[in-house]
Design an enzyme around this catalytic site. Structure first.
Site, PDB file in Angstrom:
ATOM      1  CE  LYS A 244      94.857 -39.504 -63.729  1.00 49.52           C
ATOM      2  NZ  LYS A 244      93.846 -38.724 -64.464  1.00 49.52           N
TER       3      LYS A 244
ATOM      4  NE  ARG B 231      93.777 -31.352 -71.074  1.00 44.24           N
ATOM      5  CZ  ARG B 231      92.452 -31.242 -70.920  1.00 44.24           C
ATOM      6  NH1 ARG B 231      91.893 -30.063 -70.935  1.00 44.24           N
ATOM      7  NH2 ARG B 231      91.716 -32.318 -70.748  1.00 44.24           N
TER       8      ARG B 231
END
Length: 495
Positions: A293, A367
């Site tokens: 990220k 996820r």
């Protein structure tokens, strides 16, 4: 940042800039005892004020001095603002008077909350913070007609994560002032302490709150309620035995072992009552895996376990309130880190239910447990649900707590995007990448749910607070813990 929720069938003695106290002994000042009192704006009268019952009683004891000071000290107190008076009462060297807005405020359909409750939380928080800045150590608080909201405002407003600082904020104790509603006050304190627990877990650095440390903290918090609570801290060996391939694929890049935390709260006198099941994502640090990220905001990913924090804090609160309901809480806890063992883009993993998942990108491979995406900003938690009944119960609870929810679409349009996979049964990201990301995340989760009533709560937008919620300081918010508790309380008392 998300959390799953399923159901099977909360110019005088005024301190503005510079002012002087007109009678205060050094002894009184050293005692640092304060008082927060509320005033409403009088309807239909410009500049008029209406004192709360407690404020009116205080004013009467002072032969109207408080009213006089409020008139000559400046303009009418606006909603959420505070003004401090010094030395006007022998027992309270510092008195903070706070603006509560209009007396006619109530449930607002357009804002989806009870404006009066929110005004009380905001005002009481402002008063307590002002007194804390003066190093006042004990504060009595006007219930302002809603002792629970006043207690929430006080406790939430005074919370500050400073455990790792040498210089800490003054620790302030609070109590209800001149009100018979001690039950409401105590309930508000418990609700706020629950949210503050979630804030503490989310704010703490990732090297202090590892999966193991998180589980141990919750175990410690639930220890006083051992007769109603069963805790299982499942090890990596157990996780492997259960063939939780999706969970293990997230944790494999980290040196920290994963923990599957399982909480059983048995509050119902009917042991056969179907439980409320809460599942919270528990990524104690999400670096993005090998697809890192952006570094400027990566430190905030210490709070990527906000779902687990709010779920576990809600159960701690339900136990403290002795809610007559059965609740199961599940929190898969791990880190998502880069290494030679980390999951790679395109890898296919097998979930516990046998479905295979193609990992579209490790920076979103969490996820495969619960999704994270921003849908509504900080105004509300996004709710994706197959149940009108469940939505109504959640919405009703959020109106009471002021920690709002908003219903989002759960169309087959999004399901087709996650079931169209080249190599597996499912993709962990939508066919069109970030387009409708929160919605495709919910559609992905639907593929693993068998309960007749279920909801997915996307809390990415409400994870942190800058100044959007006036009674929360800057930092991790712990939302929507109080709404979950209020929701559970509603089910407990109304079925």
């Amino acid at each position: 940042m998300t959390m799953l929720l399923l159901r099977r069938t909360v110019q005088t003695a005024v301190r503005t800039k510079h002012c002087r106290s007109f009678s205060a002994s050094q002894t009184h000042l050293n005692e640092r005892k304060g008082l927060v009192l509320g005033v409403f704006e009088k309807e239909g009268e410009e500049g008029g004020i209406h004192l709360t019952e407690a404020a009116a009683g205080f004013d009467q004891n002072l032969s109207g001095k408080l009213s006089e000071l409020l008139k000559i000290s400046g303009p009418t107190l606006k909603k959420g603002k505070s003004r401090i008076f010094y030395g006007i009462h022998k027992d309270f060297p510092c008195v903070a008077v706070v603006g509560l807005g209009k007396t006619s405020a109530g449930v607002c359909g357009s804002e989806n909350w009870d404006t009066n409750k929110e005004n009380i939380r905001q005002a009481v928080s402002a008063g307590c913070q002002s007194l804390q800045d003066l190093e006042v150590k004990h504060v009595e608080v006007d219930g302002c007609g809603d002792a629970q909201s006043a207690a929430e405002g006080a406790a939430l407003g005074l919370f500050q994560y400073d455990q790792l600082k040498s210089k800490k904020k003054t620790k302030v104790t609070t109590q209800l002032h001149r009100s018979a509603d001690s039950v409401g006050w105590q309930k508000g304190v418990v609700y706020a302490e629950g949210q503050n627990l979630a804030r503490l877990l989310m704010e703490a650095p990732a090297n202090h709150i590892t999966p193991t440390a998180f589980a141990n903290t919750i175990e410690e918090k639930l220890a006083p309620h051992a007769e109603r609570v069963t805790i299982n801290k499942r090890s990596q060996a157990w996780i492997e035995e259960q063939q939780m391939g999706a969970f293990l694929s997230v944790s494999r890049g980290s040196e920290e072992p994963p923990v599957f935390l399982e909480l059983h709260y048995n509050g119902s006198p009917d042991s056969t009552q179907a439980p409320l099941l809460l599942v919270g994502k528990g990524i104690t640090f999400d670096s993005g895996g090998i697809s890192l990220k952006p570094s400027p905001s990566m430190d905030a990913m210490r709070a990527d376990m906000g779902g687990a924090a709010t779920v576990c804090a809600s159960i701690v609160t339900a136990a403290a309130l002795k809610l007559p309901i059965n609740i199961i809480g599940l929190a898969p806890l791990c880190e998502n880190m880069p290494s030679g063992k980390a999951t790679k883009p395109g890898d296919v993993v097998t979930a516990r239910n046998g479905k295979t998942i193609q990992v579209g990108g490790p920076n979103r491979n969490t996820r495969v447990m619960c999704a994270m995406d921003v849908a509504l900003g900080s105004a509300a938690t996004g709710v994706f649900t197959n149940s009108d009944w469940l939505w109504e119960q959640l919405h009703k609870a959020s109106v009471v707590t002021g920690d709002r929810v908003w219903r989002m679409p759960l169309f087959q349009h999004y399901t087709r995007q996650v079931t169209d996979s080249q190599l597996a049964d499912l993709n962990n990201i939508g066919k069109y990448s970030r387009s409708g990301g929160a919605c495709t995340a919910a559609a992905f989760l639907r593929e693993f749910v068998t309960a007749p009533h279920w909801a997915h709560l996307d809390i990415a937008g409400v994870m942190s607070n800058k100044d959007e919620v006036p009674y929360l300081r800057k930092g991790m918010s712990g939302r929507p813990t109080r709404t979950l508790v209020e929701f559970a309380a509603g089910l407990a008392h109304n079925g």
